[in-house]
Each structure stands twice: as structure tokens, then as C-alpha cells.
Design an enzyme around this catalytic site. Structure first.
Site: not given
Ligand code: KIV
Length: 259
Positions: A44-45, A83, A113, A115, A183
Site C-alpha cells: 500500500d506504499s 496488502d 498481507k 498489518e 519493519e
Molecule cells: O506497502 C509496502 O510497501 C510495505 C513494505 C514496506 C513492506 O508494506
């Protein structure tokens, strides 16, 4: 041969480091996949690096499905993990199941994924895994909780926080997570978690003792406006792209292109 979840477990046992990079569109996924990255993370980045949002909190499930579809089209070998965006899974395991189901059915990703750990995410991981959806966990600095964490600070720095994280990691693994992102945590804590789990740990700002490493691809390629302290740019693409674009503009304006 396409990367599978079973293959990741074997690599952990063989101590063969696992490589993970983020991807957000077809073109990038195709290049990363062709270069041999083991896992493409539709992280989600992408909210910041591809869409210009300030944080990951603005990203919707619809936007994620759209980007994940493109990444899946560009990947042949890598395992594609996506994510679950903020508020597409925190409400209940049933909400997580519906959101993850859409990412697997509509985008074709291999896994999702989430969190967080105690208590809700452990139950959510269990619910998804029981229904055949592979889940990667994510502990330490969890950007979707940046307000709760008062920013993007290193986590697990006190003994009680470190003890709790180790317990959460073990609980996520017991609930069926197939891997765990760690992280921005101290490297001795990452080493301890890695040693105590039978599933692979994937570190980002967590030192060299994890079973694999993940970075945001925009940071690796030198495309980001801002980089976290643990990122490593391997090339300055922003500069190369600017130079190429300036040459193109100059050629067109001087009548040198097309010849
Ligand atoms: O969203 C993302 O890029 C991430 C990584 C930093 C692990 O979750």
C-alpha cells in the site's frame, strides 16, 4: 518455476535469502519479475509512490484491485502478495475475508498481507487461512497505524514491546501466516523472532538476520521524494529520466527529432 509458498519454507530451511520488492503496475512488475525477484508485493506504499497520497490511509480496496490486476498481468515467476488497504479488513475477520476474496478472485494475487498482531489480526489470519487464503503478517512499524504510533518511529525498542512482538509473531505463525514482514525494529529482536519461527521473516530496516529482505522499489530505483533511513538506492533513475526528457525536449525544439 513459479515461486510457491512451500518453496519459501524450503528456502528458509536452506537459509537461502528471499527477495521481495514492491510493484504497482504492469511495466514495473514485468521488469522485476524478469530480473528474478522472488515475491512482488503490491504494497500500500503505492498510495504515496504511485498515486501521490500523503499516507497509506487514503488508499481504497478498489484502487488496490486495479493496481494488483496490472501487477499480476506483468508477473510470471514471482509470488504476488497484495496488502489489504486500511479499513478493508480491520472491522472483522468477515470483512477481511470479503476483501481478500476480491483480491484473489478479481486481481488474481496469490496471497494478502495484513498489518498488526494481538488480538484481532491473529483471529483474522486464522479465519483467512482456514478458508484457503494465504496471509503474510506485518509487525513492527505498521504504517496504517502511523497516528497511533505517533509517526514512523522504530518499534520494539523497550523490553516489554520486544517481548510482546515476539509473542505476536509466534501467535501469527500459529494462526497460519506463511511469512512475516518485520519493519523498522532492532536487529537483535528481528534475529530472535527469525530464530523462533518456522515461517520466513522478511525484514525492512530490521537488520541482516531475517530470512529475506523487502524494499520499496521507488527507493531502490532512486525515484522517491523521500527515503526512510534504511532504504538503499541502487540507481538514480529520477536524474536519468530527467536528463533523457530534457534531451527529448531540446531535440524537438531544435528540430533535431524526428530527423
Ligand atoms: O506497502 C509496502 O510497501 C510495505 C513494505 C514496506 C513492506 O508494506
Amino acid at each position: 518455476m513459479a515461486v510457491t509458498i512451500r518453496q519459501l519454507q524450503v528456502w528458509k530451511q536452506q537459509q537461502r535469502p528471499i527477495t521481495v520488492l514492491t510493484a504497482w503496475d504492469y511495466a514495473l512488475a514485468k521488469i522485476l519479475d524478469g530480473a528474478g525477484v522472488d515475491i512482488l508485493l503490491v504494497g500500500d506504499s503505492l498510495a504515496m509512490v504511485a498515486l501521490g497520497y500523503e499516507t497509506t490511509l487514503s488508499l481504497t480496496l478498489e484502487e488496490m484491485v486495479y493496481h494488483a490486476q496490472a501487477v499480476v498481468r506483468g508477473s510470471q515467476q514471482a509470488l504476488v502478495v497484495c496488502d489489504l488497504p486500511f479499513m478493508s479488513y480491520q472491522e472483522s475477520p468477515q470483512q477481511a475475508l470479503r476483501s481478500a476474496g476480491r483480491l484473489l478472485q478479481r486481481a488474481g494475487v496469490n496471497a494478502v498481507k495484513v498489518e498488526g498482531g494481538y488480538p484481532d489480526m491473529v483471529a483474522t489470519v486464522h479465519c483467512l487461512v482456514e478458508r484457503g487464503i494465504p496471509v503474510m503478517g506485518h509487525l513492527g512499524l505498521t504504517p496504517q497505524s502511523m497516528h497511533q504510533l505517533s509517526g514512523y518511529h522504530r518499534q520494539g525498542t523497550t523490553k516489554s514491546a520486544a517481548d510482546r512482538m515476539l509473542c505476536e509473531a509466534e501467535a501469527l505463525a500459529a494462526a497460519g501466516a506463511f511469512a512475516l514482514v518485520l519493519e523498522h525494529i532492532p536487529m537483535d529482536l528481528a534475529a530472535k523472532i527469525t530464530e523462533s519461527l518456522s515461517i520466513p521473516t522478511i525484514g525492512i530496516g530490521a537488520g541482516p538476520h531475517c530470512d529475506g529482505q523487502v524494499l520499496v522499489t521507488a527507493d531502490v530505483l532512486g525515484l522517491s521524494d523521500w527515503q526512510p533511513p534504511f532504504a538503499k538506492p541502487y540507481v538514480d533513475l529520477r536524474q536519468s529520466i530527467q536528463a533523457a526528457v530534457q534531451c527529448f525536449c531540446e531535440d524537438v525544439r531544435k528540430g533535431k527529432f524526428p530527423e
